[in-house]
Every structure is written in C-alpha cells, then in structure tokens.
Design a protein around this motif. Structure first.
Motif: not given
Length: 216
Positions: A58-60, A62-71, A174-177, A204-208
């Motif tokens: 999981x990277x740091x 700031x402005x990026x919106x990360x996929x919250x889940x796999x799906x 972002x990316x953390x549970x 298809x997304x990979x969460x985090x």
C-alpha cells in the motif's frame, strides 16, 4: 495463508457442520459417502478462501482515490447524495462476488468526519436501489483540498454482516482497512463533480492498489 479476524466464528461453525455431516455420511452411506464429502470439502475450502488476507504493498496517496475493494466497477453516474453531502456527486459502485477479497479499505486519505450504520433490506447488491434501501454503512472523509468523500458498504442478498472499525476523528489512509463485509456485496464511493474518473464500467479492481479517480 493469513485469515481475516472476522473469519473465526464462521470457520468454527463451518468446521462443526462439516464434521457432523461427514460423520453421518460415512456412517449411513459408507462407500457412497464421498458423493457428499467431496462437494462439502470444496465448499469448506471456499470459506477459507473467502476470508484470505492478501499481501498488498500500500503506497501513500494524497489526491488519488483508491479502489476500496476487490471487484468489478458496475456503475459510474451523477447522483444526488442526500445523506451527508446534500448535493450532486459522482457515484462509483464496485460489486464484490463471494470469490473476491472482502476487506474494505479507505478510498482516500484524510480525516473521518461522519459514520453511520443503517439497517435495511437485502436486495441483490447490483440493484440500483440497494444503495439507499439495503443494510449499509456510510462514512465520510475530509480529504485532499478539503473535499468531502463519502463511501458506503452495502449488504447484498447473500451478505448479512457488515463491520466497520472507524470512528469520527480517525485519520484515514487510502488503501488501509476500515471494515469487512461477509460474502457478496457492494461498495459505493461518492466523489465531487470535478473529480477526474480514471476507471470505467467493467473494470476489475484490486483494493488498496488501483487508482479509480483523482481529486482536483
């Protein structure tokens, strides 16, 4: 394989049921018992697979919106978010099948400013009305440039247990549970109208890991 902490109760129940049914099958069916035991063993293995915790770098952000889940991205549309934002927003919905990892992650970095649990129905998770009528949680984070981003865990027809661990005032990364949903379900993310959406329906997304949008 590391298992999620939410797996304990389910695995205990599944183990007891498997042992009881397998013993009964061997006792009553003898040589034909494999017809029962083998499919049960597959289902039993899928329970462990469902609760797996994959290793993710999981990277740091700031402005990026990360996929919250796999799906799979099933909806991108402009809607009225009337619970917290009270204004129009871009809704990105990601559907999780029972075979996906069901860890729920913060889509943005910032401060948790709102959380609420809503009891409700159990419509199939891809149904459009599930966002407002199903059992669900709503969390809002004050993120980059003071944008407020809302995201929602939604129970599906199969999912009957939602958990979320965050509290108002927590720092979101972002990316953390921040939570978990048991079995098939969905997550919606509500973003400002000027957000640059970088995903499309069917992705298809990979969460985090995967970036689905950028805040401006």
């Amino acid at each position: 394989m590391k298992l999620h902490k939410e797996s304990t109760g389910t695995i205990v129940v599944a183990t007891i049921l498997f042992a009881v049914i397998a013993f009964a099958a061997i006792y009553f069916l003898e040589m034909w018992s494999l017809l029962i035991i083998v499919p049960l063993l597959v289902i039993y293995g899928l329970v462990f697979w469902f609760f797996r915790v994959p290793k993710r770098n999981i990277l740091d952000h700031k402005e990026n919106v990360i996929a919250p889940v796999d799906g799979k991205v099933v909806m991108i549309k402009e809607v009225e978010e009337d619970e917290f934002l009270k204004e129009k927003a871009i809704q990105v919905s990601i559907f999780m099948s029972p075979l996906n990892v069901h860890i729920c992650r913060y889509p943005v970095t910032g401060k948790v400013v709102y959380k609420k649990y809503h009891p409700g129905k159990y419509l199939v998770a891809w149904h459009e009305k599930s966002s407002t009528e199903n059992e669900r949680t709503t969390v809002a984070v004050q993120a980059y440039n003071d944008h407020k981003v809302v995201f929602r865990q939604i129970a599906g027809y199969v999912a009957r247990r939602i958990v979320f661990y965050c509290n108002e005032g927590d720092q979101a990364k972002a990316g953390h549970e921040f939570g978990f949903i048991k079995f098939g379900s969905r997550m919606d993310v509500f973003l400002p109208l000027n957000t640059e959406i970088t995903c499309k329906i069917g992705d298809k997304t990979k969460g985090g890991i995967d970036v689905i949008a950028k805040l401006k």
